[in-house]
Write a protein that holds these residues in place. Structure first.
Motif, PDB file in Angstrom:
ATOM      1  N   CYS A  57       0.677  -1.177  -0.045  1.00  0.00           N
ATOM      2  CA  CYS A  57       0.008   0.144  -0.055  1.00  0.00           C
ATOM      3  C   CYS A  57       1.041   1.226  -0.137  1.00  0.00           C
ATOM      4  CB  CYS A  57      -0.961   0.023   1.341  1.00  0.00           C
ATOM      5  SG  CYS A  57      -2.168  -1.362   1.176  1.00  0.00           S
ATOM      6  N   THR A  58       1.876   1.212   0.658  1.00  0.00           N
ATOM      7  CA  THR A  58       3.010   2.277   0.926  1.00  0.00           C
ATOM      8  C   THR A  58       3.434   2.675  -0.695  1.00  0.00           C
ATOM      9  OG1 THR A  58       3.512   2.276   3.131  1.00  0.00           O
ATOM     10  CG2 THR A  58       4.996   3.352   1.712  1.00  0.00           C
ATOM     11  N   VAL A  59       4.047   1.585  -1.082  1.00  0.00           N
ATOM     12  CA  VAL A  59       4.388   1.663  -2.570  1.00  0.00           C
ATOM     13  C   VAL A  59       3.242   2.478  -3.578  1.00  0.00           C
ATOM     14  CG1 VAL A  59       5.118   0.271  -4.626  1.00  0.00           C
ATOM     15  CG2 VAL A  59       6.252  -0.120  -2.488  1.00  0.00           C
ATOM     16  N   LEU A  60       2.396   1.789  -3.566  1.00  0.00           N
ATOM     17  CA  LEU A  60       1.211   2.311  -4.638  1.00  0.00           C
ATOM     18  C   LEU A  60       1.026   3.660  -4.176  1.00  0.00           C
ATOM     19  CD1 LEU A  60      -1.321  -0.614  -4.420  1.00  0.00           C
ATOM     20  CD2 LEU A  60       0.277  -0.023  -6.305  1.00  0.00           C
ATOM     21  N   GLN A  61       0.910   4.138  -2.735  1.00  0.00           N
ATOM     22  CA  GLN A  61       0.707   5.393  -2.785  1.00  0.00           C
ATOM     23  C   GLN A  61       1.873   6.403  -3.188  1.00  0.00           C
ATOM     24  OE1 GLN A  61      -2.089   7.114  -0.128  1.00  0.00           O
ATOM     25  NE2 GLN A  61      -1.183   8.550  -1.815  1.00  0.00           N
ATOM     26  N   ILE A  62       3.131   6.008  -3.047  1.00  0.00           N
ATOM     27  CA  ILE A  62       4.171   6.856  -3.331  1.00  0.00           C
ATOM     28  C   ILE A  62       4.254   6.937  -4.965  1.00  0.00           C
ATOM     29  CG2 ILE A  62       6.744   6.999  -3.410  1.00  0.00           C
ATOM     30  CD1 ILE A  62       6.582   5.919  -0.322  1.00  0.00           C
ATOM     31  N   VAL A  63       4.148   5.818  -5.474  1.00  0.00           N
ATOM     32  CA  VAL A  63       4.053   5.876  -7.029  1.00  0.00           C
ATOM     33  C   VAL A  63       2.983   6.819  -7.574  1.00  0.00           C
ATOM     34  CG1 VAL A  63       3.293   4.228  -9.048  1.00  0.00           C
ATOM     35  CG2 VAL A  63       4.986   3.518  -7.165  1.00  0.00           C
TER      36      VAL A  63
END
Length: 176
Positions: free
Chosen positions: A70-76
């Motif tokens: 979820c963090t990766v998706l948010q940052i991307v």
């Protein structure tokens, strides 16, 4: 959300965290450090994955993997939309301390293409995302629900693909 949580016995903390993220969005316009951005993702992105795990009665031990994804998706998403976020909301998730280290500035986001400094910061942020993907890739195998595991596997592959596209693309020059 409160009604859904009550009906499904999903902990209310996930909704409370999302509300805290909305409040933070209303008052915080810049993020200086990686840890500060990860803290924001803890409120804005991770509760969504945790909600889904709890809804499917998965083991909370899977939070670690879900949080990473979820963090990766948010940052991307922040990297893809950096120009729109700045122009429309005056909100910048590009790390200002790293930008300063790379001799860049927030106004570089208004340019028609990435500057050398802004490219370097995005690459560092993508490096952080790739490090998080080590745990994110473990999510599908940690799940007992076959349907949720299959969906998670697709989302993991999508996150890897988006990182690659952003690494090789310029979100200021065109939609990545």
């Amino acid at each position: 959300l409160r009604q859904s949580m009550a009906a499904t016995n999903v902990p209310h903390v996930h909704g409370s965290d999302l509300v805290a993220a909305f409040i933070q969005d209303a008052v915080k316009l810049r993020y200086e450090t990686w840890d500060e951005l990860l803290g924001y993702c803890t409120l804005s992105a991770n509760p969504v994955g945790r909600y889904l795990l709890d809804l499917h009665e998965e083991d909370p031990a899977g939070y670690r993997y879900s949080d990473a994804l979820c963090t990766v998706l948010q940052i991307v998403n922040h990297l893809q939309d950096c120009a729109d976020d700045k122009r429309e909301l005056d909100r910048v998730y590009i790390l200002t301390d790293w930008l300063a280290e790379e001799n860049g500035e927030v106004d570089d986001i208004d340019r028609p293409a990435l500057t050398e400094g802004l490219r370097a910061v995005m690459d560092r942020m993508l490096d952080g995302c790739e490090a998080l993907m080590v745990d994110a890739r473990k999510l599908p195998s940690a799940l007992t629900s076959k349907h949720l595991a299959m969906e998670s596997a697709i989302i993991v592959r999508l996150a890897d693909r988006l990182i690659s596209l952003l690494r090789n693309g310029d979100p200021l020059a065109s939609r990545v």
